[in-house]
Design an enzyme around this catalytic site. Structure first.
Site, mmCIF file in Angstrom:
data_model
loop_
_atom_site.group_PDB
_atom_site.id
_atom_site.type_symbol
_atom_site.label_atom_id
_atom_site.label_comp_id
_atom_site.label_asym_id
_atom_site.label_seq_id
_atom_site.Cartn_x
_atom_site.Cartn_y
_atom_site.Cartn_z
ATOM 1 N N LYS A 123 0.637 -1.376 -0.295
ATOM 2 C CA LYS A 123 -0.097 0.195 0.125
ATOM 3 C C LYS A 123 1.135 1.218 0.147
ATOM 4 O O LYS A 123 0.327 1.953 -0.946
ATOM 5 C CB LYS A 123 -0.566 -0.234 1.362
ATOM 6 C CG LYS A 123 -2.063 -1.178 1.310
ATOM 7 C CD LYS A 123 -3.003 -0.633 2.428
ATOM 8 C CE LYS A 123 -3.633 -2.234 2.830
ATOM 9 N NZ LYS A 123 -4.908 -2.470 1.900
ATOM 10 N N GLU A 207 -2.520 6.882 8.353
ATOM 11 C CA GLU A 207 -3.381 8.336 7.164
ATOM 12 C C GLU A 207 -4.257 9.032 7.937
ATOM 13 O O GLU A 207 -4.788 8.158 9.080
ATOM 14 C CB GLU A 207 -4.188 7.331 5.944
ATOM 15 C CG GLU A 207 -4.718 6.495 6.010
ATOM 16 C CD GLU A 207 -5.076 5.579 4.763
ATOM 17 O OE1 GLU A 207 -4.152 5.513 4.193
ATOM 18 O OE2 GLU A 207 -5.449 5.632 4.508
ATOM 19 N N HIS A 242 -14.389 -3.793 8.258
ATOM 20 C CA HIS A 242 -13.925 -3.471 6.771
ATOM 21 C C HIS A 242 -14.029 -4.256 5.384
ATOM 22 O O HIS A 242 -13.128 -4.180 4.455
ATOM 23 C CB HIS A 242 -12.631 -3.063 7.202
ATOM 24 C CG HIS A 242 -11.755 -2.464 7.998
ATOM 25 N ND1 HIS A 242 -13.005 -1.056 8.175
ATOM 26 C CD2 HIS A 242 -11.683 -2.370 9.058
ATOM 27 C CE1 HIS A 242 -12.664 -0.144 9.411
ATOM 28 N NE2 HIS A 242 -11.966 -0.678 9.775
ATOM 29 N N ARG A 304 -6.714 -7.819 -10.384
ATOM 30 C CA ARG A 304 -7.181 -8.889 -10.480
ATOM 31 C C ARG A 304 -9.230 -8.625 -11.010
ATOM 32 O O ARG A 304 -8.992 -8.198 -10.404
ATOM 33 C CB ARG A 304 -7.779 -9.932 -9.303
ATOM 34 C CG ARG A 304 -7.798 -9.385 -8.171
ATOM 35 C CD ARG A 304 -8.260 -10.624 -6.865
ATOM 36 N NE ARG A 304 -8.348 -9.838 -5.454
ATOM 37 C CZ ARG A 304 -9.172 -9.178 -5.050
ATOM 38 N NH1 ARG A 304 -9.973 -9.095 -5.584
ATOM 39 N NH2 ARG A 304 -8.754 -8.112 -4.203
HETATM 40 P P1 ADP Z 1 -7.426 -4.498 3.400
HETATM 41 O O1 ADP Z 1 -6.746 -4.180 1.925
HETATM 42 O O2 ADP Z 1 -7.011 -5.053 4.434
HETATM 43 O O3 ADP Z 1 -9.312 -4.301 2.496
HETATM 44 P P2 ADP Z 1 -7.979 -1.240 2.852
HETATM 45 O O4 ADP Z 1 -6.956 0.076 2.373
HETATM 46 O O5 ADP Z 1 -9.044 -2.298 1.231
HETATM 47 O O6 ADP Z 1 -7.994 -2.734 3.810
HETATM 48 O O7 ADP Z 1 -9.670 -0.850 3.331
HETATM 49 C C1 ADP Z 1 -10.600 -1.581 4.080
HETATM 50 C C2 ADP Z 1 -11.971 -0.654 3.996
HETATM 51 O O8 ADP Z 1 -11.135 0.425 4.911
HETATM 52 C C3 ADP Z 1 -12.060 0.643 3.426
HETATM 53 O O9 ADP Z 1 -12.818 -0.145 2.186
HETATM 54 C C4 ADP Z 1 -12.973 1.107 4.240
HETATM 55 O O10 ADP Z 1 -13.845 1.395 4.743
HETATM 56 C C5 ADP Z 1 -12.345 1.312 5.150
HETATM 57 N N1 ADP Z 1 -10.868 2.553 4.843
HETATM 58 C C6 ADP Z 1 -9.939 2.611 4.556
HETATM 59 N N2 ADP Z 1 -9.265 3.762 4.729
HETATM 60 C C7 ADP Z 1 -9.999 5.022 5.392
HETATM 61 C C8 ADP Z 1 -9.960 6.252 5.215
HETATM 62 N N3 ADP Z 1 -8.477 6.285 5.437
HETATM 63 N N4 ADP Z 1 -10.729 6.857 6.079
HETATM 64 C C9 ADP Z 1 -11.881 5.794 6.821
HETATM 65 N N5 ADP Z 1 -12.002 5.050 5.933
HETATM 66 C C10 ADP Z 1 -10.817 3.918 5.481
#
Ligand code: ADP
Length: 662
Positions: A123, A207, A242, A304
């Site tokens: 990431k 973040e 999540h 993917r």
């Molecule tokens: P993973 O790869 O573990 O699934 P992601 O980066 O895709 O993690 O984030 C999963 C979820 O977490 C997102 O869909 C969102 O709901 C929440 N999320 C991620 N980053 C943020 C953020 N900066 N602020 C608020 N919610 C977030």
């Protein structure tokens, strides 16, 4: 149209299982591409094995010994002459080494180049890379420094609340929301520990936590000739821990200028890594006061095909797996951005074997019944069938149900109706919960963010709840019927007469109403249900309250190994007779006592004093109401005592026969 593609890609090995394997096979078969499935020992009878032209065993049930063993899959592809490998999602789909190994063996990997997978794999690096391409990222720190003091300073600079994320993250693991500086150190430690355990990499980034967050992702497609387009967005804001629960396309309340800005950013992110094939660029959008062209941020890119791709297929009319094959064969994308249009609205619900009333714990076991919905505008992608086992080895997803309609409201109503027809008996399922989501007022009114589910667990029925009286009544009715059928069959076999007194219920009828207590289990918990028979009318009551009028006709009742699964409005209740003999065995002095399970009449006694009996031999029948119970010897031994006579009324718990062990 298909023959040209089948010449270029005559065969495909599908390195996956379940619904996604079936999904890929379906398109390949339509295109005339020979399909080669692989399977683990647990999947020998799985639908994807039956669907494919051929199937090969690749190892034991655990994925790391089968579906994740790259060398064995490549070996199978070479042995079978597979022209390409489709990895599906999960498993090896985002494994750059696997994609390289395919190339090294002259097999086409249906996915992006290894370099793009690597570039988007972490990431922090992905964020740095897309930032250079002017794609907005969430304000934060995604550098190398990892010491707690430094990171907490960064959190202060960014401003609380912040989110700590594993750089190698996925599936929401290693992710912690932190409200203030006091909580930071503990949250960091726990995120690092989780990240180390899950990914073998403890590094994190910090973040800004976006408020009222909406998860909006763009489906992108690129060919190997430099063309990149997006196929509009999906909104996946309904999440739990999540993890996505419901996905839809397009995103509700999406202004055209925000769609254009997000689409442009997604295409730029894909270009930045030289992307080829199907990919998804995930953004988190600030949902306060509506979506804004400057209110969304890149989170990550999934390199993917995604679980939720059917909603995009519904609104674009495209088959994304076919497009993947075409791009893998070196063809150009058959359209330009301007050719694409959104047709209506589509919503997908993920049906899982899990128990929303018990913390969403995964639920396993045999699918005694599986009825999936059908209908115009309803699509079901499933990889299991009635009679299959939901095992603990793999993701417990049973099916994806997708509804497509001209408007969002119609699509949600159609999905709710489809879920209403869905029956999963055996493992618990989230069907009732999904239906409640589709019908939740605020969600229907487009007022939601990623916290919606957590804020509304009670309203959505995802809390411990008592079984309904109707379900218990339906289960009791099935128990009584089964008991009668069993006895009538036994009597019929025993008697050559056309009319056996055993078949006549009235033969033992006494004057006036009768009552008895049945010992049953409801969802495994011992319960007592009072049955009352009055001039052949049967009623059931529990805890002093009438359970229902006889016959509940909106319940789906399925027999299992033991008792019945009642599914009503997507919710399951299991009703069974209590194991009476386990209770009646009193070992202390070698005696086992056969007691009456209920108030009733001892209608038959099959043993005499001093008779030798074997465990399981019929000893007596007690009849009460419309139920007759065969009592069996709880152990091998000799009948040492007979305490009642045939024809006599007996009380619940009354000693009938004693079997003395030797
Ligand atoms: P993973 O790869 O573990 O699934 P992601 O980066 O895709 O993690 O984030 C999963 C979820 O977490 C997102 O869909 C969102 O709901 C929440 N999320 C991620 N980053 C943020 C953020 N900066 N602020 C608020 N919610 C977030």
């Amino acid at each position: 149209m298909s023959t040209d593609l089948a010449t270029k890609l005559p065969s495909v090995l599908i390195a996956n299982r379940g619904e996604i394997a079936c999904r890929v096979i379906r398109t390949a078969l339509r295109l005339g591409i020979r399909t080669i499935a692989v399977y683990s020992e647990a999947d020998a009878n799985a639908p994807h094995v039956a669907m494919a032209d051929e199937a090969h065993l690749i190892g034991p049930a655990p994925a790391r010994e089968s579906y994740l063993v790259a060398s064995r899959i490549i070996e199978t592809a070479k042995k079978t002459g597979a022209a390409c490998i489709h990895p599906g999602y999960g498993f090896l789909s985002e494994n750059a080494d696997f994609s390289e190994a395919c190339a090294a063996n002259g097999i086409i990997f249906v996915g992006p180049p290894a370099s793009a997978i690597r570039a988007m794999g972490l990431k922090d690096a992905a964020k740095a890379l897309v930032e250079k391409a002017h794609v907005p990222v969430v304000p934060g720190y995604h550098g190398e420094k990892q010491d707690a003091g430094f990171l907490s300073g960064e959190a202060e600079r960014i401003g609380y609340p912040v989110l700590i994320k594993a750089v190698a993250g996925g599936g929401g693991k290693g992710m912690k929301r932190v409200e203030n500086s006091g909580e930071f150190a503990a949250a960091l430690e726990s995120a690092q520990r989780e990240a180390q355990n899950a990914f073998g990499d403890a590094r994190v980034l910090v973040e800004k936590y976006v408020l009222s967050p909406r998860h909006i992702e763009l489906q992108v497609f690129a060919d190997s000739h430099g063309n990149v387009v997006h196929l509009f967005e999906r909104d996946c804001s309904l999440q739990r821990r999540h993890q996505k629960v419901i996905e839809e396309a397009p995103a509700p309340s999406m202004p055209p200028e925000v769609r254009a800005a997000m689409g442009k950013a997604a295409v730029e992110a894909a270009r930045a890594v030289g992307y080829v094939g199907a990919g998804t660029v995930e953004f988190i959008a600030d949902g306060r006061n509506g979506l804004k062209p400057d209110g969304f941020f890149f989170m990550e890119m999934n390199t993917r095909l995604q679980v939720e791709h059917p909603v995009t297929e519904a609104i674009t009319g495209l088959d994304l797996v076919e497009l993947q094959f075409r791009v893998a064969a070196g063809e150009k994308l058959p359209f330009a951005q301007g050719d694409l249009k959104i047709d209506g609205h589509a919503v997908e619900a993920r049906v899982y074997a899990e128990d929303p009333e018990n913390g969403f714990l995964p639920s396993t076991g045999k699918l005694w019944a599986l009825k999936l919905p059908k209908g115009d505008g309803v699509r079901v992608d499933s990889g299991v069938e009635q009679g299959d086992e939901v095992t603990p080895y793999y993701d417990p997803m049973i099916a994806k149900v997708i509804a497509h309609a001209p408007t969002r409201r119609e699509a949600l109503a159609k999905l709710a109706a489809a879920l209403g027809e869905t029956v999963v008996a055996g493992p618990k399922s989230n069907v009732a919960f999904l239906k409640a989501l589709c019908e939740a007022d605020e969600f229907v009114a487009e007022k939601f963010d990623t916290g919606f589910i957590d804020r509304n667990l009670e309203k959505l029925g995802a809390v411990k709840r008592a079984p309904t009286k109707e379900s218990v009544a339906a289960g009791m009715s099935a128990l009584i019927e089964a008991e009668q059928d069993r006895l009538e069959y036994a009597h019929y076999k025993r008697s050559n007469e056309a009319f056996s007194p055993w078949l006549v219920n009235d033969a033992f009828q006494l004057a006036g109403p009768r009552e008895t207590v049945a010992r049953i289990t409801i969802d495994g918990a011992p319960s007592r249900v009072r049955l009352r028979e009055d001039s052949n009318e049967l009623s059931v009551s529990m805890n002093g309250a009438a359970v229902a009028a006889w016959g509940v006709d909106d319940a789906e009742v399925t027999g299992g190994d033991d008792g019945f699964y009642v599914v009503r409005q997507g919710r399951q209740t299991h009703v069974a007779m209590e194991d009476l003999f386990a209770i009646d065995l009193e070992e202390a002095d070698g005696d086992a006592i056969v007691k009456s399970p209920m108030h009733g009449k001892l209608v038959a006694l099959f043993v005499e004093k001093d008779q030798k009996v074997e465990k399981g031999a019929r000893v007596a029948i007690v009849e009460a109401m419309k139920m007759e119970h065969v009592l069996v010897a709880p152990r091998d031994g000799v009948v040492s005592e007979i305490s009642a006579q045939a024809g006599q009324q007996v009380a619940q718990g009354a000693k009938l026969v004693v079997v003395h062990g030797e």
